[in-house]
Design an enzyme around this catalytic site. Structure first.
Site, PDB file in Angstrom:
ATOM      1  CG  ASP A   1      -1.661  -0.308   1.001  1.00  0.00           C
ATOM      2  OD1 ASP A   1      -2.864   0.395   0.271  1.00  0.00           O
ATOM      3  OD2 ASP A   1      -2.279  -1.741   1.286  1.00  0.00           O
ATOM      4  N   GLY A   2       0.175   2.364  -0.135  1.00  0.00           N
ATOM      5  CA  GLY A   2       0.470   3.820  -0.768  1.00  0.00           C
ATOM      6  C   GLY A   2       1.597   4.242  -2.330  1.00  0.00           C
TER       7      GLY A   2
ATOM      8  NE  ARG B   1      -2.625  -2.784   3.862  1.00  0.00           N
ATOM      9  CZ  ARG B   1      -4.086  -3.158   3.937  1.00  0.00           C
ATOM     10  NH1 ARG B   1      -4.601  -3.851   4.505  1.00  0.00           N
ATOM     11  NH2 ARG B   1      -4.741  -2.814   2.858  1.00  0.00           N
TER      12      ARG B   1
ATOM     13  CG  ASN C   1      -7.272  -3.164  -5.337  1.00  0.00           C
ATOM     14  OD1 ASN C   1      -6.198  -4.205  -5.820  1.00  0.00           O
ATOM     15  ND2 ASN C   1      -7.256  -2.182  -5.072  1.00  0.00           N
TER      16      ASN C   1
ATOM     17  N   GLY D   1      -0.403   5.094  -4.493  1.00  0.00           N
ATOM     18  CA  GLY D   1      -1.257   6.296  -5.273  1.00  0.00           C
ATOM     19  C   GLY D   1       0.067   7.471  -4.193  1.00  0.00           C
ATOM     20  NE  ARG D   2      -2.017   6.119   1.206  1.00  0.00           N
ATOM     21  CZ  ARG D   2      -1.945   5.249   2.183  1.00  0.00           C
ATOM     22  NH1 ARG D   2      -1.056   6.012   3.353  1.00  0.00           N
ATOM     23  NH2 ARG D   2      -1.746   4.080   1.799  1.00  0.00           N
TER      24      ARG D   2
HETATM   25  C1  FPP Z   1      -1.596  -0.097  -3.022  1.00  0.00           C
HETATM   26  O1  FPP Z   1      -1.515   0.859  -3.353  1.00  0.00           O
HETATM   27  C2  FPP Z   1      -0.918  -0.922  -4.596  1.00  0.00           C
HETATM   28  C3  FPP Z   1      -1.657  -1.760  -5.913  1.00  0.00           C
HETATM   29  C4  FPP Z   1      -2.893  -1.542  -5.832  1.00  0.00           C
HETATM   30  C5  FPP Z   1      -0.847  -1.937  -6.840  1.00  0.00           C
HETATM   31  C6  FPP Z   1       0.254  -2.663  -6.555  1.00  0.00           C
HETATM   32  C7  FPP Z   1       1.712  -3.036  -8.001  1.00  0.00           C
HETATM   33  C8  FPP Z   1       2.600  -3.197  -8.010  1.00  0.00           C
HETATM   34  C9  FPP Z   1       3.484  -3.061  -6.931  1.00  0.00           C
HETATM   35  C10 FPP Z   1       3.052  -3.424  -9.033  1.00  0.00           C
HETATM   36  C11 FPP Z   1       3.814  -3.821  -9.651  1.00  0.00           C
HETATM   37  C12 FPP Z   1       3.753  -5.063  -8.845  1.00  0.00           C
HETATM   38  C13 FPP Z   1       4.230  -6.807  -9.086  1.00  0.00           C
HETATM   39  C14 FPP Z   1       4.030  -7.747  -9.100  1.00  0.00           C
HETATM   40  C15 FPP Z   1       5.640  -6.706 -10.382  1.00  0.00           C
HETATM   41  P1  FPP Z   1      -2.705   1.542  -4.057  1.00  0.00           P
HETATM   42  O2  FPP Z   1      -2.752   2.462  -5.030  1.00  0.00           O
HETATM   43  O3  FPP Z   1      -3.757   1.752  -2.582  1.00  0.00           O
HETATM   44  O4  FPP Z   1      -1.844   3.220  -2.952  1.00  0.00           O
HETATM   45  P2  FPP Z   1      -2.929   4.096  -1.601  1.00  0.00           P
HETATM   46  O5  FPP Z   1      -3.105   3.166  -0.527  1.00  0.00           O
HETATM   47  O6  FPP Z   1      -1.485   5.249  -1.387  1.00  0.00           O
HETATM   48  O7  FPP Z   1      -3.741   4.534  -2.797  1.00  0.00           O
END
Ligand code: FPP
Length: 226
Positions: A2-3, A173, A50, A5-6
Site C-alpha cells: 500500500d501507498g 502491510r 481493486n 498512489g499517495r
Molecule cells: C496499493 O497501493 C497497490 C496496488 C493496488 C498495486 C500494487 C502493484 C505494484 C506495486 C506494481 C508492481 C507489482 C508487481 C507484482 C510487479 P494503492 O494504490 O492503494 O496506494 P494508496 O494506498 O496510496 O492509495
C-alpha cells in the site's frame, strides 16, 4: 503493497507513477528475500476489490504487470526463482494470462525462492472456491454411492489455491493501513503481522530488514502456553 498512489500524489504525479516506483520496490524486496534465503514471498498485487478502481488505473496496472512478468523472466532464471500467480485468471486479459503461463512454465524447474504474485485475488474468493469444490466432491461421492471425505482443516486447506504453499509466517502491510483487506483469510490464522507507515515505493531493503528483525523477536505460541 500500500501507498503507491499517495507516494505519487505527494510529489504531484499521477497514481500510476507510484505503481511504477512500487514495481522497483518489488524488485528490491525480491532480491533481498533471495539474499536472506526466504523460501516463499507472496505479494498482494491486485485484489478483487481493486477492479472497482478507475479504468485508466486498472489498465495501467495490468500493463505494468505484463511488462514486469516478461521483463523479470531473465532475472528469475538467474536467481533460480520459481514464479507463480494466484487469483481469478478469468478476469485477466488473454495476453497477460499467456505471459504468466509462459514464465510459470519456464521457471517451474527452479529450486530457489518461490515468488507468488496474488493477482485478482481475495481471501473470500479463495474460500468460496474451495467450498464449492468440496461440495462438488460431496455430491459426486453421493451419486457414486460412496462416503464423502470428512471435512477438516487439512482437507479444506487442500482445496485452497495455496494448497501447496505453507501458511505465511509474516505479513507485512505498508502505507499505515492496519487491516487484512481480504488477503489470505484462512491462511493467516497464525501469521505474525507487521504494520509500517512507510509507503510501498519507499519500502526497500532496510525497511524489509526491520520487518524481519521484528518477526525474529516474536514469540509464537499458536494458542498454547510457554
Ligand atoms: C496499493 O497501493 C497497490 C496496488 C493496488 C498495486 C500494487 C502493484 C505494484 C506495486 C506494481 C508492481 C507489482 C508487481 C507484482 C510487479 P494503492 O494504490 O492503494 O496506494 P494508496 O494506498 O496510496 O492509495
Amino acid at each position: 503493497m500500500d501507498g503507491n498512489g499517495r507516494w505519487a500524489q505527494k510529489q504531484g504525479h499521477e497514481r500510476l507513477f507510484g505503481h511504477n516506483a512500487g514495481a522497483e520496490s518489488v524488485r528490491a524486496c525480491c532480491e533481498y528475500a533471495v539474499e536472506k534465503k526466504i523460501e516463499y514471498l507472496s505479494l498482494f498485487a491486485f485484489s478483487e476489490e481493486n477492479w472497482n478502481r478507475p479504468e485508466e488505473e486498472i489498465a495501467g496496472l495490468m500493463k505494468l504487470m505484463f511488462q514486469s512478468v516478461l521483463g523479470e523472466r531473465e532475472s528469475f532464471m538467474k536467481n533460480h526463482i520459481k514464479f507463480r500467480v494466484i487469483g481469478d485468471r478469468e478476469k485477466l486479459s488473454a495476453e497477460l494470462v499467456e505471459s504468466i503461463v509462459s514464465v510459470e512454465e519456464e521457471t517451474a524447474g527452479n529450486d530457489g525462492m518461490n515468488l507468488i504474485v496474488m493477482l485478482s485475488y481475495s481471501g473470500k474468493w479463495d474460500i468460496l472456491r474451495a467450498a464449492r469444490h468440496y461440495s462438488e466432491e460431496v455430491l459426486k461421492a453421493y451419486m457414486e454411492g460412496s462416503t464423502p471425505p470428512m471435512l477438516d482443516n487439512d482437507l479444506f486447506s487442500s482445496y485452497l489455491s495455496t494448497c501447496d504453499i505453507p501458511d505465511p509466517d509474516l505479513m507485512i502491510r505498508t502505507g499505515g493501513e492496519q487491516r487484512i483487506s481480504n488477503y489470505m483469510l484462512w491462511q493467516c490464522a497464525y501469521t505474525e503481522f507487521y504494520y509500517t507507515d512507510v509507503l510501498w515505493p519507499d519500502f526497500r531493503k532496510n525497511e524489509f530488514d526491520l520487518a524481519l528483525k521484528s518477526f525474529n523477536n516474536r514469540e509464537r505460541r499458536y494458542g498454547n502456553i510457554k
